[in-house]
Each structure stands twice: as structure tokens, then as C-alpha cells.
Enzyme design. Structure first.
Site, PDB file in Angstrom:
ATOM      1  N   ALA A   1     -33.527 -52.104  10.908  1.00 22.31           N
ATOM      2  CA  ALA A   1     -34.046 -51.246   9.827  1.00 22.31           C
ATOM      3  C   ALA A   1     -33.003 -50.259   9.302  1.00 22.31           C
ATOM      4  O   ALA A   1     -33.158 -49.733   8.192  1.00 22.31           O
ATOM      5  CB  ALA A   1     -35.295 -50.507  10.298  1.00 22.31           C
TER       6      ALA A   1
ATOM      7  N   ASP B   1     -20.683 -45.691   5.967  1.00 30.38           N
ATOM      8  CA  ASP B   1     -19.413 -44.955   5.979  1.00 30.38           C
ATOM      9  C   ASP B   1     -18.524 -45.403   7.135  1.00 30.38           C
ATOM     10  O   ASP B   1     -17.313 -45.565   6.967  1.00 30.38           O
ATOM     11  CB  ASP B   1     -19.670 -43.445   6.071  1.00 30.38           C
ATOM     12  CG  ASP B   1     -20.196 -42.864   4.764  1.00 30.38           C
ATOM     13  OD1 ASP B   1     -20.095 -43.545   3.728  1.00 30.38           O
ATOM     14  OD2 ASP B   1     -20.719 -41.743   4.789  1.00 30.38           O
TER      15      ASP B   1
ATOM     16  N   SER C   1     -34.750 -62.660   9.442  1.00 28.83           N
ATOM     17  CA  SER C   1     -35.696 -62.915   8.351  1.00 28.83           C
ATOM     18  C   SER C   1     -34.959 -62.751   7.022  1.00 28.83           C
ATOM     19  O   SER C   1     -33.762 -62.408   6.998  1.00 28.83           O
ATOM     20  CB  SER C   1     -36.862 -61.923   8.440  1.00 28.83           C
ATOM     21  OG  SER C   1     -36.405 -60.604   8.182  1.00 28.83           O
TER      22      SER C   1
ATOM     23  N   HIS D   1     -29.181 -61.279   8.904  1.00 32.58           N
ATOM     24  CA  HIS D   1     -30.592 -61.000   9.218  1.00 32.58           C
ATOM     25  C   HIS D   1     -31.277 -62.277   9.664  1.00 32.58           C
ATOM     26  O   HIS D   1     -30.975 -63.371   9.144  1.00 32.58           O
ATOM     27  CB  HIS D   1     -31.327 -60.436   8.005  1.00 32.58           C
ATOM     28  CG  HIS D   1     -30.775 -59.130   7.552  1.00 32.58           C
ATOM     29  ND1 HIS D   1     -31.030 -57.954   8.217  1.00 32.58           N
ATOM     30  CD2 HIS D   1     -29.940 -58.822   6.540  1.00 32.58           C
ATOM     31  CE1 HIS D   1     -30.382 -56.975   7.623  1.00 32.58           C
ATOM     32  NE2 HIS D   1     -29.700 -57.477   6.603  1.00 32.58           N
TER      33      HIS D   1
ATOM     34  N   GLU E   1     -22.916 -59.076   7.002  1.00 32.69           N
ATOM     35  CA  GLU E   1     -24.275 -58.607   7.308  1.00 32.69           C
ATOM     36  C   GLU E   1     -25.154 -59.832   7.562  1.00 32.69           C
ATOM     37  O   GLU E   1     -25.116 -60.787   6.784  1.00 32.69           O
ATOM     38  CB  GLU E   1     -24.802 -57.809   6.104  1.00 32.69           C
ATOM     39  CG  GLU E   1     -26.235 -57.354   6.238  1.00 32.69           C
ATOM     40  CD  GLU E   1     -26.759 -56.706   4.946  1.00 32.69           C
ATOM     41  OE1 GLU E   1     -25.968 -56.511   3.988  1.00 32.69           O
ATOM     42  OE2 GLU E   1     -27.965 -56.427   4.910  1.00 32.69           O
TER      43      GLU E   1
ATOM     44  N   ARG F   1     -39.674 -59.900   1.654  1.00 31.08           N
ATOM     45  CA  ARG F   1     -40.626 -59.075   2.404  1.00 31.08           C
ATOM     46  C   ARG F   1     -40.960 -57.786   1.634  1.00 31.08           C
ATOM     47  O   ARG F   1     -40.843 -57.752   0.416  1.00 31.08           O
ATOM     48  CB  ARG F   1     -40.040 -58.810   3.799  1.00 31.08           C
ATOM     49  CG  ARG F   1     -39.799 -60.121   4.581  1.00 31.08           C
ATOM     50  CD  ARG F   1     -39.220 -59.862   5.948  1.00 31.08           C
ATOM     51  NE  ARG F   1     -40.141 -59.089   6.771  1.00 31.08           N
ATOM     52  CZ  ARG F   1     -39.791 -58.486   7.915  1.00 31.08           C
ATOM     53  NH1 ARG F   1     -38.538 -58.601   8.364  1.00 31.08           N
ATOM     54  NH2 ARG F   1     -40.673 -57.807   8.608  1.00 31.08           N
TER      55      ARG F   1
ATOM     56  N   TYR G   1     -39.941 -63.314  13.304  1.00 29.90           N
ATOM     57  CA  TYR G   1     -38.623 -63.324  13.945  1.00 29.90           C
ATOM     58  C   TYR G   1     -38.402 -64.484  14.909  1.00 29.90           C
ATOM     59  O   TYR G   1     -37.326 -64.582  15.507  1.00 29.90           O
ATOM     60  CB  TYR G   1     -38.403 -61.993  14.681  1.00 29.90           C
ATOM     61  CG  TYR G   1     -38.440 -60.789  13.757  1.00 29.90           C
ATOM     62  CD1 TYR G   1     -37.519 -60.663  12.714  1.00 29.90           C
ATOM     63  CD2 TYR G   1     -39.403 -59.802  13.891  1.00 29.90           C
ATOM     64  CE1 TYR G   1     -37.556 -59.587  11.847  1.00 29.90           C
ATOM     65  CE2 TYR G   1     -39.449 -58.713  13.038  1.00 29.90           C
ATOM     66  CZ  TYR G   1     -38.520 -58.609  12.012  1.00 29.90           C
ATOM     67  OH  TYR G   1     -38.564 -57.546  11.155  1.00 29.90           O
TER      68      TYR G   1
ATOM     69  N   ARG H   1     -42.622 -60.025  20.329  1.00 31.29           N
ATOM     70  CA  ARG H   1     -43.675 -59.771  19.328  1.00 31.29           C
ATOM     71  C   ARG H   1     -43.237 -60.340  17.986  1.00 31.29           C
ATOM     72  O   ARG H   1     -42.074 -60.632  17.778  1.00 31.29           O
ATOM     73  CB  ARG H   1     -43.896 -58.264  19.155  1.00 31.29           C
ATOM     74  CG  ARG H   1     -44.639 -57.628  20.319  1.00 31.29           C
ATOM     75  CD  ARG H   1     -44.842 -56.138  20.074  1.00 31.29           C
ATOM     76  NE  ARG H   1     -45.409 -55.897  18.757  1.00 31.29           N
ATOM     77  CZ  ARG H   1     -45.240 -54.758  18.052  1.00 31.29           C
ATOM     78  NH1 ARG H   1     -44.492 -53.795  18.536  1.00 31.29           N
ATOM     79  NH2 ARG H   1     -45.795 -54.614  16.883  1.00 31.29           N
TER      80      ARG H   1
ATOM     81  N   PRO I   1     -31.521 -51.317  15.852  1.00 29.14           N
ATOM     82  CA  PRO I   1     -32.741 -50.938  16.551  1.00 29.14           C
ATOM     83  C   PRO I   1     -33.819 -52.015  16.587  1.00 29.14           C
ATOM     84  O   PRO I   1     -34.040 -52.728  15.603  1.00 29.14           O
ATOM     85  CB  PRO I   1     -33.236 -49.714  15.766  1.00 29.14           C
ATOM     86  CG  PRO I   1     -32.542 -49.779  14.464  1.00 29.14           C
ATOM     87  CD  PRO I   1     -31.235 -50.456  14.714  1.00 29.14           C
ATOM     88  N   ASN I   2     -34.454 -52.076  17.740  1.00 29.59           N
ATOM     89  CA  ASN I   2     -35.616 -52.937  18.023  1.00 29.59           C
ATOM     90  C   ASN I   2     -35.272 -54.410  18.175  1.00 29.59           C
ATOM     91  O   ASN I   2     -36.136 -55.209  18.556  1.00 29.59           O
ATOM     92  CB  ASN I   2     -36.722 -52.743  16.970  1.00 29.59           C
ATOM     93  CG  ASN I   2     -37.222 -51.319  16.947  1.00 29.59           C
ATOM     94  OD1 ASN I   2     -37.534 -50.770  17.997  1.00 29.59           O
ATOM     95  ND2 ASN I   2     -37.252 -50.703  15.781  1.00 29.59           N
TER      96      ASN I   2
ATOM     97  N   HIS J   1     -31.559 -50.433   5.649  1.00 36.35           N
ATOM     98  CA  HIS J   1     -32.195 -49.989   4.416  1.00 36.35           C
ATOM     99  C   HIS J   1     -31.960 -48.517   4.076  1.00 36.35           C
ATOM    100  O   HIS J   1     -32.331 -48.088   2.994  1.00 36.35           O
ATOM    101  CB  HIS J   1     -33.698 -50.301   4.498  1.00 36.35           C
ATOM    102  CG  HIS J   1     -33.964 -51.705   4.981  1.00 36.35           C
ATOM    103  ND1 HIS J   1     -33.475 -52.812   4.325  1.00 36.35           N
ATOM    104  CD2 HIS J   1     -34.602 -52.183   6.089  1.00 36.35           C
ATOM    105  CE1 HIS J   1     -33.836 -53.909   4.993  1.00 36.35           C
ATOM    106  NE2 HIS J   1     -34.511 -53.547   6.079  1.00 36.35           N
TER     107      HIS J   1
ATOM    108  N   ASN K   1     -26.162 -57.113  12.430  1.00 28.79           N
ATOM    109  CA  ASN K   1     -27.564 -57.088  12.024  1.00 28.79           C
ATOM    110  C   ASN K   1     -28.024 -55.651  12.263  1.00 28.79           C
ATOM    111  O   ASN K   1     -28.336 -55.271  13.394  1.00 28.79           O
ATOM    112  CB  ASN K   1     -28.417 -58.063  12.834  1.00 28.79           C
ATOM    113  CG  ASN K   1     -29.862 -58.071  12.352  1.00 28.79           C
ATOM    114  OD1 ASN K   1     -30.283 -57.185  11.614  1.00 28.79           O
ATOM    115  ND2 ASN K   1     -30.619 -59.061  12.784  1.00 28.79           N
TER     116      ASN K   1
END
Ligand code: CA2
Length: 146
Positions: free
Chosen positions: A77, A87, A102, A100, A98, A107, A23, A18, A10-11, A80, A74
Site C-alpha cells: 500500500a 525520494d 494484483s 504487483h 515496480e 481495483r 492475492y 487471507r 507492508p502486509n 499509493h 512491491n
């Protein structure tokens, strides 16, 4: 089977619009292009999928079984807290890496937990666009040396 499935959560479709201080200015298309180029240079192909929906990502992970050699994700959010993605990944038969942009460890504390890490062979974080390239290289190295 030399296909890598790149999943973005997401995002991440907002990248480049932004929060450039966190990022960077590259768009998701830029990250996918870097990953594809890195995959081609080590003899792999890469298919990319982004969704803001956990269920769409889970469906894609289910469909990847038997079709893709590895998954690079990636999870945004979802990293977390989304145990449903954990699963789904645990039912995938190949390696999961995995990544990322950042470094979540440097953070806010809620970003210090990853529910994807337990089902990943490793995590690459904090290198911006290069995280996508390093992730592909890690997968290729793992598959070619096992
Ligand atoms: O650093 C990463 O790659 C993250 O997965 C990015 C996620 C964040 O929740 C993770 O903790 C770490 C967030 C991606 C949101 O990206 C945006 C980009 C532009 C504008 C707003 C959000």
C-alpha cells in the site's frame, strides 16, 4: 555487480493466509523463491527484504547504493502515498522495477495512483507469482542491453 535487491512492503508477509481471490495462495517465501530461481537462471543473485515499516525499507534502499545493480520492489500500500520511498529510490543509482501481484488499475480508485512509478523504469502488475519472475527478467534484459 550482479545483485538484485527485492523489497516487499507492508502486509505482504501475510500472503497465503487471507484474500486468496485477490492475492492467490502462494506465500511471500514462495514468491521470493520464484524470483531467486529466475535471477539465478539469468546469472544474477537476489537478496530479499520485507518490512511493514517505511523507515526500514528506506534504510535498506540507502544501503543498496553501490551494492546492488537493481531494485525490484512491491511497495504494497506504500505504492499509493509514500513519497519518502519515492525520494529514497530516486537516490539509488540503478534501475528500479515496480511489481504487483494484483493489478491495482483494475481495483479501487485509491490504488490507481503509484508514487513509485515516476522513479521506476517500468511496472509489472497482475500476474500473481509470475510478476516476480517477469520483474527479474525485465531487470536482466535492461542491464544486459544498455
Ligand atoms: O498487488 C499487490 O502486489 C499490492 O502491492 C498488494 C498490496 C496492495 O495494497 C497494493 O494495492 C497492491 C497489499 C498487500 C496485502 O496483502 C495481504 C495478503 C494477505 C492478507 C492481507 C493482505
Amino acid at each position: 555487480m550482479q545483485n538484485i535487491l527485492l523489497l516487499n512492503g507492508p502486509n505482504l508477509d501475510l500472503l497465503g493466509t487471507r484474500e486468496p481471490q485477490i492475492y492467490g495462495t502462494a506465500t511471500l517465501a514462495d514468491h521470493v523463491a520464484s524470483a531467486s530461481k529466475a535471477a539465478e537462471s539469468v546469472g544474477f543473485t537476489l537478496e530479499s527484504f520485507q518490512s511493514n515499516s517505511a523507515s526500514a525499507l528506506i534504510e535498506k534502499i540507502h544501503q543498496a547504493r553501490g551494492k546492488f545493480a537493481a531494485i525490484m520492489i512491491n511497495p504494497g500500500a506504500f505504492t499509493h502515498y509514500a513519497w519518502s520511498i519515492t525520494d529514497a529510490l530516486s537516490a539509488f543509482d540503478g534501475p528500479v522495477v515496480e511489481i504487483h501481484i494484483s493489478n491495482p488499475q483494475s481495483r479501487e480508485s485509491f490504488r490507481h495512483v503509484s508514487v513509485v512509478a515516476p522513479v521506476s523504469i517500468g511496472t509489472i502488475a497482475g500476474f500473481g507469482q509470475q510478476s516476480y519472475v517477469l520483474g527479474v527478467q525485465a531487470i536482466a534484459h535492461h542491464l544486459q542491453n544498455r
